[in-house]
Design a protein around this motif. Structure first.
Motif, mmCIF file in Angstrom:
data_model
loop_
_atom_site.group_PDB
_atom_site.id
_atom_site.type_symbol
_atom_site.label_atom_id
_atom_site.label_comp_id
_atom_site.label_asym_id
_atom_site.label_seq_id
_atom_site.Cartn_x
_atom_site.Cartn_y
_atom_site.Cartn_z
ATOM 1 N N ALA A 38 22.045 19.968 -5.696
ATOM 2 C CA ALA A 38 21.869 21.010 -6.704
ATOM 3 C C ALA A 38 21.458 22.335 -6.064
ATOM 4 O O ALA A 38 21.987 23.396 -6.419
ATOM 5 C CB ALA A 38 20.826 20.576 -7.735
ATOM 6 N N SER A 39 20.541 22.285 -5.110
ATOM 7 C CA SER A 39 20.106 23.522 -4.458
ATOM 8 C C SER A 39 21.224 24.112 -3.615
ATOM 9 O O SER A 39 21.388 25.332 -3.521
ATOM 10 C CB SER A 39 18.870 23.259 -3.597
ATOM 11 N N HIS B 49 21.892 14.022 -5.876
ATOM 12 C CA HIS B 49 21.970 15.067 -6.900
ATOM 13 C C HIS B 49 20.913 16.146 -6.669
ATOM 14 O O HIS B 49 21.208 17.338 -6.752
ATOM 15 C CB HIS B 49 21.793 14.441 -8.294
ATOM 16 N N ARG B 50 19.707 15.713 -6.394
ATOM 17 C CA ARG B 50 18.603 16.663 -6.211
ATOM 18 C C ARG B 50 18.874 17.614 -5.051
ATOM 19 O O ARG B 50 18.685 18.834 -5.164
ATOM 20 C CB ARG B 50 17.303 15.898 -5.985
ATOM 21 N N HIS B 51 19.347 17.081 -3.947
ATOM 22 C CA HIS B 51 19.601 17.921 -2.777
ATOM 23 C C HIS B 51 20.838 18.792 -2.962
ATOM 24 O O HIS B 51 20.860 19.951 -2.536
ATOM 25 C CB HIS B 51 19.758 17.040 -1.532
ATOM 26 N N ASP C 54 15.917 10.328 2.912
ATOM 27 C CA ASP C 54 15.387 9.871 1.625
ATOM 28 C C ASP C 54 15.912 8.497 1.231
ATOM 29 O O ASP C 54 15.246 7.753 0.500
ATOM 30 C CB ASP C 54 15.721 10.873 0.530
ATOM 31 N N PRO D 249 20.712 9.824 -7.827
ATOM 32 C CA PRO D 249 19.641 10.796 -8.091
ATOM 33 C C PRO D 249 19.177 11.528 -6.845
ATOM 34 O O PRO D 249 18.874 12.724 -6.890
ATOM 35 C CB PRO D 249 18.524 9.923 -8.680
ATOM 36 N N VAL D 250 19.123 10.820 -5.707
ATOM 37 C CA VAL D 250 18.689 11.452 -4.463
ATOM 38 C C VAL D 250 19.675 12.521 -4.036
ATOM 39 O O VAL D 250 19.304 13.664 -3.734
ATOM 40 C CB VAL D 250 18.537 10.394 -3.348
ATOM 41 N N ASP E 57 28.974 11.568 -7.780
ATOM 42 C CA ASP E 57 28.163 12.617 -8.419
ATOM 43 C C ASP E 57 28.804 13.968 -8.153
ATOM 44 O O ASP E 57 29.404 14.192 -7.093
ATOM 45 C CB ASP E 57 26.733 12.595 -7.870
#
Length: 319
Positions: free
Chosen positions: A106-107, A102-104, A302, A99-100, A130
């Motif tokens: 994505a941008s 993925h979030r970064h 993170d 999840p960590v 991922d």
């Protein structure tokens, strides 16, 4: 387990047979995992699991040899082994980091209109954990794909780690019979550590080869097939684009740019990849590399990791 003798189950292709021997191995592991700290003798385990003693002994011996169980030489009892710790940490790292990352990523995928992925070495394989984005290069990577982690595949998974980790990778039995030019390889390591990222270009044939290697254990291939595939593999020096590889104004096909995220001990934990799959110039490669390193650093932070000493984008004595 209550599932023995159930025959077949449906799959996407119709039916697939269960494997009773495999289920008995899982049964043994499940029984011990459910009772941490408790050790069992052969007769006790065989009785509680309704297994014959020869069958139970065969399973226990194989699991002990692999390190998943340990056997007390005095009272001849069995308990959980250290290999399960390694496996559990690897799985935990993958699930926690997903999840960590993925979030970064994505941008980053949105910014460059490209697929981004996170992958890591899990056991003796490289696993894609991922994938984010899908415009222009939907087949660049797929979650769950695994690749051999042995020369000539996998340099980027040790490149930003210690020299000893690089040497350990070099000592692994080669996936394919390809000679590695050590001087050339260490020049690549030095330059990529200095830059903080790696840019790679593969020929169309090389790209197809790596796609075919997904999930394949090359050591199981016939010798003739391994030799044929080895002829298609480019050496690191041929596929890694170092600073100065571009002539003024030149555009070249770049498959990917990669950078590392680190664990709390300062070792590589993930490789973050921006799959460009297009022609770019030196300025664009540097822009992609700089952005990817920033994302990798944010993921490292993170996840509670840290860069190793002397590794701040410029090669240092800590390499």
């Amino acid at each position: 387990m209550g599932r023995r003798g159930t025959g077949t189950t449906e799959t996407g292709s119709g039916t697939a047979r269960r494997s009773p021997p495999t289920e008995r191995v899982v049964q043994v592991l499940d029984h011990l995992v459910a009772r941490p700290g408790v050790r069992f003798g052969l007769s006790e385990l065989a009785r509680e699991l309704d297994l014959s003693k020869p069958t139970c002994l065969g399973i226990l011996t194989a699991l002990t040899d692999a390190g998943y169980l340990i056997r007390d030489p005095v009272d001849k009892t069995y308990g959980l082994g250290p290999a399960l710790i390694v496996a559990g940490r690897a799985a935990q790292r993958g699930f926690a980091s997903g999840p960590v990352a993925h979030r970064h990523l994505a941008s980053l995928a949105d910014e460059f209109g490209a697929v981004c992925s996170a992958s890591a070495v899990v056991g003796d394989r490289i696993a894609v954990l991922d994938v984010v984005g899908g415009r222009g290069a939907a087949s660049a990577a797929r979650v769950g794909e695994v690749y051999p982690f042995a020369p000539p595949v996998g340099l980027m998974y040790v490149l930003w780690d210690t020299d000893e980790r690089v040497e350990q990778w070099l000592r692994r039995e080669p996936t394919l019979p390809v000679a590695v030019d050590r001087d050339d390889l260490w020049r690549i390591v030095t330059e990529c550590r200095r830059a903080g990222y790696l840019a790679e270009a593969l020929t169309p044939g090389g790209r197809r080869l790596y796609a075919l290697m997904a999930g394949v254990v090359a050591h199981d291939l016939a010798p003739e097939m391994r030799e044929m595939l080895a002829e298609l593999v480019a050496s690191p020096g041929e596929r890694v684009l170092l600073p100065g590889a571009f002539a003024a104004g030149e555009r070249r096909a770049v498959n990917l740019v990669a950078a590392p995220a680190y664990d709390p001990d300062g070792h590589q934990s993930l490789v973050l990849t921006l799959h460009l799959e297009r022609e770019v110039d030196a300025v664009e490669v540097e822009r992609c590399g700089t952005a990817l390193v920033a994302v990798a650093d944010a993921i490292t932070t993170d996840l509670g990791g840290r860069r190793p000493l002397g590794r701040s984008g410029v090669a240092g004595s800590g390499c």
